[in-house]
Scaffold this motif. Structure first.
Motif, PDB file in Angstrom:
ATOM      1  N   PRO A 268      29.027  36.574  38.048  1.00  0.00           N
ATOM      2  CA  PRO A 268      29.443  37.307  38.698  1.00  0.00           C
ATOM      3  C   PRO A 268      28.628  38.587  38.723  1.00  0.00           C
ATOM      4  O   PRO A 268      28.774  38.738  37.566  1.00  0.00           O
ATOM      5  N   ASP A 269      28.297  38.898  39.446  1.00  0.00           N
ATOM      6  CA  ASP A 269      27.424  40.201  39.000  1.00  0.00           C
ATOM      7  C   ASP A 269      28.413  41.282  38.210  1.00  0.00           C
ATOM      8  O   ASP A 269      29.455  41.266  38.606  1.00  0.00           O
ATOM      9  N   SER A 270      27.396  41.868  37.669  1.00  0.00           N
ATOM     10  CA  SER A 270      27.997  42.964  36.988  1.00  0.00           C
ATOM     11  C   SER A 270      29.044  44.449  37.936  1.00  0.00           C
ATOM     12  O   SER A 270      29.948  44.606  37.402  1.00  0.00           O
ATOM     13  N   LEU A 271      28.374  44.212  38.882  1.00  0.00           N
ATOM     14  CA  LEU A 271      29.043  45.011  40.613  1.00  0.00           C
ATOM     15  C   LEU A 271      30.458  44.939  40.278  1.00  0.00           C
ATOM     16  O   LEU A 271      31.103  45.490  41.172  1.00  0.00           O
ATOM     17  N   ARG A 272      30.899  43.401  40.604  1.00  0.00           N
ATOM     18  CA  ARG A 272      31.839  42.805  41.252  1.00  0.00           C
ATOM     19  C   ARG A 272      32.820  43.365  40.901  1.00  0.00           C
ATOM     20  O   ARG A 272      33.324  43.382  39.714  1.00  0.00           O
ATOM     21  N   PRO A 273      33.551  43.479  41.757  1.00  0.00           N
ATOM     22  CA  PRO A 273      35.142  43.933  42.054  1.00  0.00           C
ATOM     23  C   PRO A 273      35.800  43.541  40.945  1.00  0.00           C
ATOM     24  O   PRO A 273      35.881  42.278  41.060  1.00  0.00           O
ATOM     25  N   ILE A 274      36.941  43.621  40.323  1.00  0.00           N
ATOM     26  CA  ILE A 274      37.541  43.140  39.550  1.00  0.00           C
ATOM     27  C   ILE A 274      37.350  42.143  38.274  1.00  0.00           C
ATOM     28  O   ILE A 274      37.653  42.573  37.212  1.00  0.00           O
ATOM     29  N   THR A 275      36.442  41.098  38.451  1.00  0.00           N
ATOM     30  CA  THR A 275      35.528  40.743  37.500  1.00  0.00           C
ATOM     31  C   THR A 275      34.163  41.049  36.391  1.00  0.00           C
ATOM     32  O   THR A 275      34.053  40.174  36.179  1.00  0.00           O
ATOM     33  N   GLY A 276      33.577  41.200  37.626  1.00  0.00           N
ATOM     34  CA  GLY A 276      31.844  42.186  37.156  1.00  0.00           C
ATOM     35  C   GLY A 276      31.980  42.564  35.586  1.00  0.00           C
ATOM     36  O   GLY A 276      33.040  43.315  35.464  1.00  0.00           O
ATOM     37  N   ARG A 277      30.974  42.154  35.251  1.00  0.00           N
ATOM     38  CA  ARG A 277      31.449  42.829  33.733  1.00  0.00           C
ATOM     39  C   ARG A 277      31.217  44.531  33.755  1.00  0.00           C
ATOM     40  O   ARG A 277      31.935  45.531  32.486  1.00  0.00           O
ATOM     41  N   HIS A 278      31.097  45.642  34.616  1.00  0.00           N
ATOM     42  CA  HIS A 278      30.937  46.701  34.845  1.00  0.00           C
ATOM     43  C   HIS A 278      32.538  46.889  35.362  1.00  0.00           C
ATOM     44  O   HIS A 278      31.948  48.054  36.110  1.00  0.00           O
ATOM     45  N   ALA A 279      33.162  46.334  35.988  1.00  0.00           N
ATOM     46  CA  ALA A 279      34.465  46.774  37.273  1.00  0.00           C
ATOM     47  C   ALA A 279      35.707  48.044  36.727  1.00  0.00           C
ATOM     48  O   ALA A 279      35.299  48.903  37.311  1.00  0.00           O
ATOM     49  N   PHE A 280      35.041  47.798  35.531  1.00  0.00           N
ATOM     50  CA  PHE A 280      35.876  49.053  34.727  1.00  0.00           C
ATOM     51  C   PHE A 280      35.276  50.058  33.360  1.00  0.00           C
ATOM     52  O   PHE A 280      35.500  49.823  32.284  1.00  0.00           O
ATOM     53  N   THR A 281      33.805  49.825  33.516  1.00  0.00           N
ATOM     54  CA  THR A 281      33.128  51.182  33.255  1.00  0.00           C
ATOM     55  C   THR A 281      32.432  52.097  33.428  1.00  0.00           C
ATOM     56  O   THR A 281      32.685  52.607  34.320  1.00  0.00           O
ATOM     57  N   HIS A 282      32.977  52.827  32.358  1.00  0.00           N
ATOM     58  CA  HIS A 282      33.023  54.038  33.402  1.00  0.00           C
ATOM     59  C   HIS A 282      31.209  55.161  31.700  1.00  0.00           C
ATOM     60  O   HIS A 282      31.757  54.954  30.689  1.00  0.00           O
ATOM     61  N   THR A 283      30.347  55.936  32.873  1.00  0.00           N
ATOM     62  CA  THR A 283      29.212  56.137  32.077  1.00  0.00           C
ATOM     63  C   THR A 283      28.780  57.181  32.133  1.00  0.00           C
ATOM     64  O   THR A 283      28.285  58.296  30.994  1.00  0.00           O
TER      65      THR A 283
END
Ligand code: HCA
Ligand code: CU
Length: 377
Positions: A268-283
């Motif tokens: 899944p690409d990093s933007l994918r909701p729920i499963t994406g690598r960065h779905a829960f990353t805050h920057t």
């Protein structure tokens, strides 16, 4: 009545480029899907080859709770193959839209198609199979044609009518209108199969639920032909968080996602909701501050709900000076190579080597990715 979920990772998902599940892959995924609490599992198209028939048969034997469905065209041999492989349901499909007729039906007129559909459904009922009849390409088919074919299918004994948005062209209001009309006109459950070509599959699924659909087709990570179909994992989270439907084991989501990634090599690409690598990353600096005090400031729901953890990532520019490795930027790579390359020569001694043609912005990008733990491509 709560909505029922059909998972088609093992049939529609196997139509994603490069995907081929072994019997063991299918058995493992069936177990995970049952633990996740889906109602129906569509596991393949046994008439495609003797190998597919064998795999479907082994996989079907592994099912403990979910009802098993197998795919077949409106052809007696294909229907027979689903029964021989141990299906509870056969999913027979046909299009009556000249735009999308399969080779089987090309050049046939509507009454001819109807005759084959009726005969196939009657035959399936004789074999004691439950029948889902799908109007393929329903989203580009005139309502009169849908009504004509679906009414005959119900008359012949179909237990459920499914309407397919085969090319993903419906907008939610159009999907809702057609599903509502079907619910009002046909005396059976209505299922819906929604492709994601415009990224609207999940929105259409919600519209279909509002309009009275009984069953929604999904696949893990949405895998399927082209851009795939409704993502089971996204839909389950939406149903729990927005429709108070708490039956799904959402904490198992990483397991399901990993099982599909390992067996298909699809990421899944990093933007994918729920499963994406960065779905829960805050920057962003102020996001990081707010989230560390009060996570809901920038989160729709707790990552732990879906077995994930929150990640707070420093902004890359401040990070580069702290890199725990030596970097060499812009070192020419052998002529003729236009890719970014990396090289490791021991712990703490990593070098990012760049092609001499890439500019400094690309090199910054490579460093960021490098630091974030991904190897530059
Ligand atoms: C296909 C097309 C299909 C069928 C759906 C169904 C579609 O791959 O055969 O039989 O319910 O999108 O129309 O997946
Ligand atoms: Cu499909």
């Amino acid at each position: 009545m709560s909505i029922k979920i059909l998972d088609s990772t093992l049939r529609e998902g196997e139509q994603h480029p490069g995907v081929r599940f072994s019997a063991d892959d299918k058995i493992h995924l069936i177990q995970l899907l049952e633990e996740f609490h889906v109602d129906y599992i569509e596991i393949g198209h046994p008439a495609i080859s003797p190998e597919d028939a064998e795999i479907c048969k082994k996989a079907a034997q592994a099912a403990r709770k979910a009802e098993i469905l197998m795919h077949a065209r409106a052809v007696p041999e294909e229907i027979k193959a689903t029964q021989q492989a141990g299906a509870h349901w056969v999913g027979i499909w046909a299009s009556i839209n000249p735009l999308s007729l399969t080779t089987k039906f090309r050049g046939k007129d509507k009454s001819d198609i109807a005759k084959r559909v009726i005969q196939s459904i009657e035959y399936a009922k004789q074999l004691d199979l439950k029948v889902r009849f799908t109007i393929e390409d329903a989203s580009r088919t005139e309502w009169e044609d849908i009504q004509f074919l679906a009414s005959l299918a119900v008359g012949a004994g179909a237990d459920r009518i499914s309407l397919a948005d085969t090319t993903g062209v419906w907008e939610p209001y159009q999907c809702a209108q057609t599903i509502k009309t079907a619910v009002d006109n046909f005396p059976c459950e209505i299922e819906v199969h929604l492709h994601n070509d415009f990224g609207l599959a999940t929105a259409n699924a919600l519209a279909a639920i509002e309009a009275g659909a009984s069953v929604i087709d999904t696949s893990i990570l949405g895998i399927g032909e082209r851009s795939g179909i409704v993502d089971l994992l996204q839909l389950a989270v939406i149903l729990q968080e927005k429709r108070a439907d708490t039956r799904f084991s959402l904490e198992q989501i990483p397991l399901l996602s990993q099982a599909v990634q390992m067996t298909t090599h699809h990421r899944p690409d990093s933007l994918r909701p729920i499963t994406g690598r960065h779905a829960f990353t805050h920057t962003a600096t102020y996001h990081r501050k707010a989230v560390s005090v009060q996570p809901e400031s920038y989160e729709a729901f707790e990552p732990t709900l879906v077995g994930r953890t929150r990640q707070i990532l420093e902004r890359p520019t401040s990070v580069i000076s702290k890199l725990p490795c030596r970097l060499q930027i812009g070192k020419p790579f052998p002529k003729g190579s236009s890719e970014l390359k990396y090289h490791t020569d021991g712990p703490g001694k990593r070098w990012v080597l760049m092609d001499h043609r890439v500019d400094s912005r690309t090199s910054l990008y490579a460093i960021k990715r490098f630091f974030n733990g991904e190897e530059p491509e």
